[in-house]
Design a protein around this motif. Structure first.
Motif, PDB file in Angstrom:
ATOM      1  N   TRP A  31      -5.753  12.629  -4.458  1.00  0.00           N
ATOM      2  CA  TRP A  31      -5.297  12.595  -5.844  1.00  0.00           C
ATOM      3  C   TRP A  31      -6.293  11.918  -6.776  1.00  0.00           C
ATOM      4  O   TRP A  31      -6.336  12.205  -7.968  1.00  0.00           O
ATOM      5  CB  TRP A  31      -3.927  11.944  -5.935  1.00  0.00           C
TER       6      TRP A  31
ATOM      7  N   ALA B 167       0.450   2.193  -3.633  1.00  0.00           N
ATOM      8  CA  ALA B 167      -0.846   2.840  -3.410  1.00  0.00           C
ATOM      9  C   ALA B 167      -2.003   1.992  -3.914  1.00  0.00           C
ATOM     10  O   ALA B 167      -2.977   2.494  -4.467  1.00  0.00           O
ATOM     11  CB  ALA B 167      -0.873   4.227  -4.033  1.00  0.00           C
TER      12      ALA B 167
ATOM     13  N   ASN C  30      -3.493   5.157   1.662  1.00  0.00           N
ATOM     14  CA  ASN C  30      -3.278   4.515   0.363  1.00  0.00           C
ATOM     15  C   ASN C  30      -4.257   3.384   0.090  1.00  0.00           C
ATOM     16  O   ASN C  30      -4.830   2.790   1.011  1.00  0.00           O
ATOM     17  CB  ASN C  30      -1.850   3.949   0.297  1.00  0.00           C
TER      18      ASN C  30
ATOM     19  N   TYR D  38       0.480   6.986  -6.844  1.00  0.00           N
ATOM     20  CA  TYR D  38       1.663   7.680  -7.300  1.00  0.00           C
ATOM     21  C   TYR D  38       1.904   7.467  -8.798  1.00  0.00           C
ATOM     22  O   TYR D  38       2.468   8.310  -9.483  1.00  0.00           O
ATOM     23  CB  TYR D  38       2.888   7.191  -6.524  1.00  0.00           C
TER      24      TYR D  38
ATOM     25  N   ALA E 187      -7.798   4.680   1.186  1.00  0.00           N
ATOM     26  CA  ALA E 187      -7.965   6.026   0.628  1.00  0.00           C
ATOM     27  C   ALA E 187      -9.316   6.162  -0.061  1.00  0.00           C
ATOM     28  O   ALA E 187      -9.998   7.189   0.062  1.00  0.00           O
ATOM     29  CB  ALA E 187      -6.836   6.331  -0.351  1.00  0.00           C
TER      30      ALA E 187
ATOM     31  N   PHE F 182       0.140   9.649   4.704  1.00  0.00           N
ATOM     32  CA  PHE F 182      -0.338   9.036   3.464  1.00  0.00           C
ATOM     33  C   PHE F 182      -1.395   7.984   3.776  1.00  0.00           C
ATOM     34  O   PHE F 182      -1.173   7.096   4.607  1.00  0.00           O
ATOM     35  CB  PHE F 182       0.810   8.382   2.704  1.00  0.00           C
TER      36      PHE F 182
ATOM     37  N   GLN G  56       0.830  -1.205   0.000  1.00  0.00           N
ATOM     38  CA  GLN G  56       0.000   0.000   0.000  1.00  0.00           C
ATOM     39  C   GLN G  56       0.864   1.254   0.000  1.00  0.00           C
ATOM     40  O   GLN G  56       0.550   2.230  -0.690  1.00  0.00           O
ATOM     41  CB  GLN G  56      -0.920  -0.018   1.225  1.00  0.00           C
TER      42      GLN G  56
ATOM     43  N   SER H 282      -4.250   4.747  -5.562  1.00  0.00           N
ATOM     44  CA  SER H 282      -5.159   5.608  -4.791  1.00  0.00           C
ATOM     45  C   SER H 282      -4.415   6.197  -3.598  1.00  0.00           C
ATOM     46  O   SER H 282      -3.935   5.451  -2.741  1.00  0.00           O
ATOM     47  CB  SER H 282      -6.366   4.806  -4.309  1.00  0.00           C
ATOM     48  N   VAL H 283      -4.339   7.530  -3.548  1.00  0.00           N
ATOM     49  CA  VAL H 283      -3.571   8.212  -2.506  1.00  0.00           C
ATOM     50  C   VAL H 283      -4.319   9.436  -2.007  1.00  0.00           C
ATOM     51  O   VAL H 283      -4.817  10.240  -2.803  1.00  0.00           O
ATOM     52  CB  VAL H 283      -2.191   8.680  -3.016  1.00  0.00           C
TER      53      VAL H 283
ATOM     54  N   LYS I  87      -3.091  12.422   0.577  1.00  0.00           N
ATOM     55  CA  LYS I  87      -1.957  12.930   1.347  1.00  0.00           C
ATOM     56  C   LYS I  87      -2.435  14.092   2.195  1.00  0.00           C
ATOM     57  O   LYS I  87      -3.152  14.977   1.712  1.00  0.00           O
ATOM     58  CB  LYS I  87      -0.843  13.392   0.402  1.00  0.00           C
TER      59      LYS I  87
END
Length: 462
Positions: free
Chosen positions: A387, A176, A345, A397, A349, A343, A172, A295-296, A298
């Motif tokens: 994101w 991500a 992930n 990412y 996320a 983070f 993860q 999938s992130v 932040k």
């Protein structure tokens, strides 16, 4: 109605790091270039935000040993680097909420679990060495490796529950995504592209070792400033017509440019949404359809000072309880303010994104408070970046290869389609998905195009 603009040698689609570097290098080689960016800013997956006079990175921010091209670019543009703060102990939160302090990137698990994790890492590194990052689909075991997920390999190879849970957390944090979403061959390719699994996970000596003064977005800003009027913002490309004589690139308002070549540098899901006429070859089109982004989410929390340092902590933490899986100290070099980044992930996320903004803030600050104590509950500034909700990114990412994608369609990843070229962090055989990979891809593509143009100047434009 289409409004045609003066011809240009090359149109670059996307002003992320790859697109900006490609354009910068083409101009230095005497090639006329125009960059079209869908959003109101350059930088792509690097985003800087001002928090109390300090620049914080909402996107990519770390660089490390082996990432020679991004270090060289920073030096060329006069951007200094400095080490990520790592002094002190790291924190590990177990599934039950127990907090353990440790050094390095592997926490104090049980001896049997530690041995299990070490064996798994050794096996992954050994398997990764069998992969050729230029042509990962051609390896002797490519079909077998690509026909399984990282999850199936973990289930078959890792013997302890703690080891399986820790490697899931590592997946993860690195990709991500969940291990069941990732081809084992892609995991091995990614590891080989960085040199080793530890190169991906470590701070000192690894990909998180250093940061850029002014943030990673500062590199994009300086490149963009050098392009001046050759960069058009808020110009999403909707259509690319191409034939043997050149390309016509049309943006959302109908404005079109005729060029000799086009370089598409946007993430695969976005490249798939551009209309190509004639259509792309089936292999390239099918590949774009099969590469989702990770999938992130932040988050950045700023405090009056880096209070965790006085408690002997580095600011780095790993959590099995979540939702924040990984944290780091992202304070300015001056230490004038303390900044923690966190983070979230993969599936976590996606689940967290369903909550309201207020609820997410409460949940995220609650997680930081568990890890670092009551002072973490009341930051002077707090911001998050989901994101997956960014319309012209759709995740981070990087793009994830599911089982079968590399061996069935991977040969189409970097191959030009006539006068359409591809660049971006997803096309680099070194440091795939990283800033350095984006820089490398931009340089390589620019050199290829410049060489072709200079060999046949009459063929630059229609």
């Amino acid at each position: 109605m289409s409004h045609h603009q003066p011809d240009v040698d090359v149109v670059v689609v996307g002003a992320g790091m790859a697109g900006l570097v490609c354009a910068h290098r083409l101009r230095r080689r005497g090639v006329g270039v125009l960059v079209l960016e869908a959003t109101h800013r350059p930088g792509g997956r690097t985003v800087g935000i001002d928090l109390d006079g300090e620049t914080a990175d909402l996107g990519g921010q770390f660089i490390g040993p082996g990432q020679d091209r991004v270090y060289a670019l920073a030096a060329e543009l006069g951007v200094a680097t400095f080490p990520t703060y790592t002094a002190g102990a790291n924190v590990f939160e177990t599934e039950t909420g127990r907090l353990l302090r440790f050094r390095g990137m592997v926490p104090k698990l049980s001896p049997l679990t530690l041995l299990d994790v070490a064996r798994a890492q050794l096996r992954l590194d050994r398997l990764a060495r069998t992969v050729d990052t230029e042509t990962p689909w051609l390896g002797p075991n490519a079909t077998a490796l690509d026909g399984q997920t990282l999850q199936s390999w973990i289930d078959r190879t890792v013997r302890t529950r703690g080891g399986r849970r820790f490697l899931t957390l590592a997946c993860q944090a690195i990709w991500a995504c969940e291990p069941a979403e990732l081809s084992l061959l892609h995991a091995l390719f990614y590891i080989k592209a960085a040199g080793s699994l530890s190169a991906l996970t470590e701070f000192e000596g690894g990909a998180q070792q250093d940061r850029l003064e002014g943030g990673a977005s500062g590199l994009a800003g300086r490149l963009a400033a050098g392009l001046a009027t050759d960069l058009r913002l808020s110009a999403p490309v909707r259509r690319i017509d191409h034939d043997d004589t050149g390309v016509t690139v049309t943006v959302e308002d109908g404005t079109a440019w005729r060029a000799g070549r086009v370089v598409v540098t946007v993430a695969p899901p976005l490249a798939a949404r551009i209309a190509y006429h004639p259509p792309l070859p089936a292999a390239r089109d099918n590949l774009l359809q099969r590469l989702p982004m990770g999938s992130v989410l932040k988050c950045i929390a700023m405090y009056p000072e880096p209070f965790w340092r006085a408690a002997g902590l580095s600011g780095a933490a790993l959590s099995l309880r979540g939702p924040i899986a990984l944290t780091a100290d992202s304070s300015p070099q001056s230490g004038r303010r303390g900044v923690l980044i966190g983070f979230v992930n993969g599936a976590t996320a996606r689940d967290l994104a369903a909550h309201s903004e207020a609820d997410r803030r409460t949940i995220l600050l609650g997680a930081l408070t568990r890890l670092f104590g009551l002072p973490a509950r009341t930051p002077v500034a707090f911001v998050e970046q989901n994101w997956n909700e960014e319309p012209f990114t759709r995740g981070a990412y990087s793009a994830v290869f599911p089982p079968g994608a590399w061996t069935r369609l991977g040969s189409a990843l970097r191959a030009p389609v006539g006068r359409i070229h591809w660049a971006g962090a997803e096309t680099s055989p070194r440091w795939y998905g990283y800033l350095d990979g984006a820089v490398r891809s931009g340089e390589t593509t620019a050199d290829t195009i410049a060489r072709d143009i200079h060999a046949d100047p009459a063929a630059t434009r229609a």
